[in-house]
Design an enzyme around this catalytic site. Structure first.
Site, PDB file in Angstrom:
ATOM      1  N   THR A  60       0.823  -1.212   0.000  1.00 15.36           N
ATOM      2  CA  THR A  60       0.000   0.000   0.000  1.00 15.36           C
ATOM      3  C   THR A  60       0.857   1.262   0.000  1.00 15.36           C
ATOM      4  O   THR A  60       0.451   2.300  -0.532  1.00 15.36           O
ATOM      5  CB  THR A  60      -0.932  -0.018   1.222  1.00 15.36           C
ATOM      6  N   TYR A  74      -7.614   1.246  -3.923  1.00 13.73           N
ATOM      7  CA  TYR A  74      -6.316   1.583  -4.555  1.00 13.73           C
ATOM      8  C   TYR A  74      -5.678   0.328  -5.114  1.00 13.73           C
ATOM      9  O   TYR A  74      -6.108  -0.791  -4.839  1.00 13.73           O
ATOM     10  CB  TYR A  74      -5.370   2.209  -3.526  1.00 13.73           C
ATOM     11  N   SER A 108       1.895  -7.710  -0.566  1.00 13.01           N
ATOM     12  CA  SER A 108       2.756  -8.575   0.248  1.00 13.01           C
ATOM     13  C   SER A 108       2.359 -10.045   0.122  1.00 13.01           C
ATOM     14  O   SER A 108       3.222 -10.936   0.126  1.00 13.01           O
ATOM     15  CB  SER A 108       2.692  -8.142   1.712  1.00 13.01           C
ATOM     16  N   THR A 139       1.443  -4.343   4.356  1.00 14.52           N
ATOM     17  CA  THR A 139       1.326  -4.633   5.783  1.00 14.52           C
ATOM     18  C   THR A 139       0.654  -5.976   6.068  1.00 14.52           C
ATOM     19  O   THR A 139       0.780  -6.504   7.165  1.00 14.52           O
ATOM     20  CB  THR A 139       0.519  -3.532   6.500  1.00 14.52           C
ATOM     21  N   ASP A 140      -0.056  -6.526   5.062  1.00 11.29           N
ATOM     22  CA  ASP A 140      -0.836  -7.743   5.336  1.00 11.29           C
ATOM     23  C   ASP A 140       0.042  -8.869   5.881  1.00 11.29           C
ATOM     24  O   ASP A 140      -0.324  -9.539   6.844  1.00 11.29           O
ATOM     25  CB  ASP A 140      -1.547  -8.225   4.063  1.00 11.29           C
ATOM     26  N   LYS A 221      -0.250  -7.926  12.882  1.00  8.48           N
ATOM     27  CA  LYS A 221      -1.209  -6.952  12.374  1.00  8.48           C
ATOM     28  C   LYS A 221      -2.525  -7.157  13.109  1.00  8.48           C
ATOM     29  O   LYS A 221      -3.071  -8.269  13.139  1.00  8.48           O
ATOM     30  CB  LYS A 221      -1.399  -7.123  10.861  1.00  8.48           C
ATOM     31  N   GLU A 349       5.363 -37.070  20.617  1.00 10.92           N
ATOM     32  CA  GLU A 349       6.090 -37.675  19.513  1.00 10.92           C
ATOM     33  C   GLU A 349       5.782 -36.912  18.220  1.00 10.92           C
ATOM     34  O   GLU A 349       4.615 -36.779  17.832  1.00 10.92           O
ATOM     35  CB  GLU A 349       5.705 -39.148  19.355  1.00 10.92           C
TER      36      GLU A 349
HETATM   37  C1  SIN Z   1      -1.084  -3.106   2.786  1.00 14.03           C
HETATM   38  O1  SIN Z   1       0.000  -2.863   2.303  1.00 14.03           O
HETATM   39  O2  SIN Z   1      -1.436  -2.467   3.799  1.00 14.03           O
HETATM   40  C2  SIN Z   1      -2.038  -4.103   2.264  1.00 14.03           C
HETATM   41  C3  SIN Z   1      -1.648  -4.715   0.991  1.00 14.03           C
HETATM   42  C4  SIN Z   1      -0.430  -5.540   1.087  1.00 14.03           C
HETATM   43  O3  SIN Z   1      -0.160  -6.143   2.118  1.00 14.03           O
HETATM   44  O4  SIN Z   1       0.296  -5.600   0.093  1.00 14.03           O
END
Ligand code: SIN
Length: 514
Positions: A60, A74, A108, A139-140, A221, A349
């Protein structure tokens, strides 16, 4: 292990003389840190600017929105890092000489494990000529990027991941039509400031977003859309950034191994190829969960499965039966909890205790473990140490530095006078930005009330698991007797943040080896 030269002084040597990088040679010489911390910023020559490399992967932060108000509409991974950095000039050039590696430009979640392998190699190469590296990602799955780097990068130089929750802009270039309240510019700027400061030298990888600094191992997150999405449950953030000031009140326990071979993990990717990284999956448990998922993963060739169990790691009867069958076929399991925090200590085990690793972090750890050993007892040791580095200061109970009365500061009562050579607790020359909007989930949750001393392992104790992750030998408080009181206090604060946790780990080791 790569041993780097002590970091150069930076413009972030700041009020309270706060932490300078640990310049260790052999044993951890925390007193050296203190000595450096006392250097007045004004007295320090500023030679070259730090060199920081930004390894950009998209997300993002590089996202192009459909409108300036379109926070959630976006396309991630659109603008190049060169374009983003151009928006931070000329200010960023005051802080560091910044290089860019455009590793990729996508979300991501689109990265493969083979690309993770390449990312580590890229970061390590960049660190050969840089003082620190920033990895920008979505961020994902940023917590997985960060922990992967934490486990695999062999250099102690700062690695900082960052990203954004809002897209950067809505125009054809990042400089056009900035999105309202976009957090990307500040996050990128601050991440570079943090890496350039060298303050997280030997911390491993940290994640910096929304002015908070988190340990890669612990961060997760916690919110789908809000800017303050990242959390470190139970123990809180490592620190935070306020303007140009970096506050670090805690450290990952591995910092105590700084300057020793014990600092680096066993997972040196230069010794394997990407193809050596096996398939490892995660099974999420829930009411009356079927064992079909485990059976399917095993049939598909998974060599490891992490269970995200209920409570302290429980899985359903059918899942448990499927696990037994899979273990008989050579699949290794790691038991974790879906609760989000707390440690799973049960083993059996073919089953390794995942302790307090989140399932998605345990999966990466298991993947690396399977790639580097065929011995499950070795795997247990690594989960207990590499994956759970922990403070243990009990060696100081008898031999620790105790200031004698004659070494205490005596007659220098500050009495309101301006100080001369010594740094003051007061930010005398700083703008008095009292943090009206300070993050509230910082170290206030430090008290690890959920951590107990209870050893619950009943089986499969590794014969060689006698030493904790960060007890690489007695630590040398070189010249500690002459360290000014303020340094002693600072050291106690850094260490005490996780000391209780360390006691739990030690108790566990003692039981296992008894
Ligand atoms: C983000 O970046 O916040 C969401 C999309 C991503 O993880 O690429």
């Amino acid at each position: 292990m790569t041993s780097s030269t002590p970091a150069r002084p930076s413009d972030s040597a700041r009020r309270r003389g706060s932490a300078r990088p640990i310049a260790a040679a052999g044993a951890v010489t925390l007193a050296v840190v203190g000595t450096l911390a006392l250097a007045s910023p004004a007295a320090v020559a500023a030679p070259d600017k730090p060199v920081v490399t930004v390894v950009a992967t998209g997300g993002t932060i590089a996202g192009k929105a459909t409108g300036r108000e379109a926070f959630t509409s976006y396309r991630a991974g659109t603008y190049t890092m060169d374009d983003l950095l151009a928006q931070l000039q000329p200010e960023i050039a005051e802080i560091a000489d910044v290089n860019v590696i455009q590793f990729g430009n996508k979300g991501s979640g689109g990265y493969t494990i083979s690309e993770f392998y390449d990312l580590t190699r890229t970061v390590e190469q960049a660190l050969e000529t840089s003082d620190g590296v920033i990895v920008t990602t979505g961020t994902d799955t940023q917590e997985e990027f960060a922990y992967w780097l934490d486990l695999t990068v062999q250099s102690p130089k700062p690695v900082v991941t960052t990203g954004a929750m809002r897209p950067w802009a809505a125009g054809d270039s990042a400089g056009e039509a900035p999105v309202f309240g976009a957090d990307g510019p500040a996050n990128l700027f601050t991440a570079i400031r943090l890496a350039a400061s060298q303050q997280t030298y030997c911390f491993g990888t940290v994640l910096m977003l929304n002015d908070e600094i988190h340990a890669a191992r612990e961060v997760t997150k916690g919110n789908a859309t809000m800017n303050d999405t990242f959390q470190t449950r139970l123990v809180g953030a490592l620190g935070w950034v306020a303007g140009s000031d970096i506050y670090l009140n805690r450290a990952p326990a591995r910092v105590l191994d700084c300057g020793t071979d014990a600092w680096a993990t066993p997972f040196d990717l230069s010794t394997i190829s990407a193809g050596d990284l096996p398939a490892v999956e995660i099974m999420y448990n829930y009411q009356a969960a079927s064992g079909a998922g485990i059976r399917a993963f095993a049939d598909a060739g998974a060599t490891g499965i992490v269970t995200a169990g209920t409570g302290a790691g429980g899985i359903s009867a059918d899942a448990s039966a499927a696990r037994r069958d899979a273990v008989a076929r050579g699949v290794w399991f790691v038991s974790t909890t879906r609760t989000g925090s707390g440690a799973v200590e049960s083993t059996g085990e073919g089953i390794i205790a995942g302790l307090d690793l989140l399932p998605q972090k345990a999966r990466l750890m298991l993947m690396l473990t399977r790639a580097f050993t065929t011995d499950i007892e070795q795997a247990r040791v690594w989960f207990d140490t590499v994956a759970a580095p922990s403070f243990d200061m009990s060696a100081y109970a008898d031999a620790g530095p105790e200031p004698t009365p004659s070494e205490e500061p005596t007659t220098e009562e500050p009495s309101g006078e301006p100080t001369t050579g010594e740094p003051s607790e007061e930010p005398s020359g700083e703008p008095s930005e009292e943090p009206s909007g300070e993050p509230t989930d910082g170290p206030s949750t430090d008290a690890p009330t959920g951590v107990t001393d209870e050893p619950s392992d009943t089986s499969s104790s590794p014969a060689g698991a006698a030493s904790g992750g960060s007890s690489g030998g007695p630590l040398a408080f070189t010249g500690a007797g002459s360290v000014p009181l303020v340094l002693g206090v600072a050291l106690v604060l850094i260490v005490s943040g996780a000391a209780v946790h360390g006691h739990r780990r030690r108790a566990r080791h003692l039981t296992m080896t008894a």
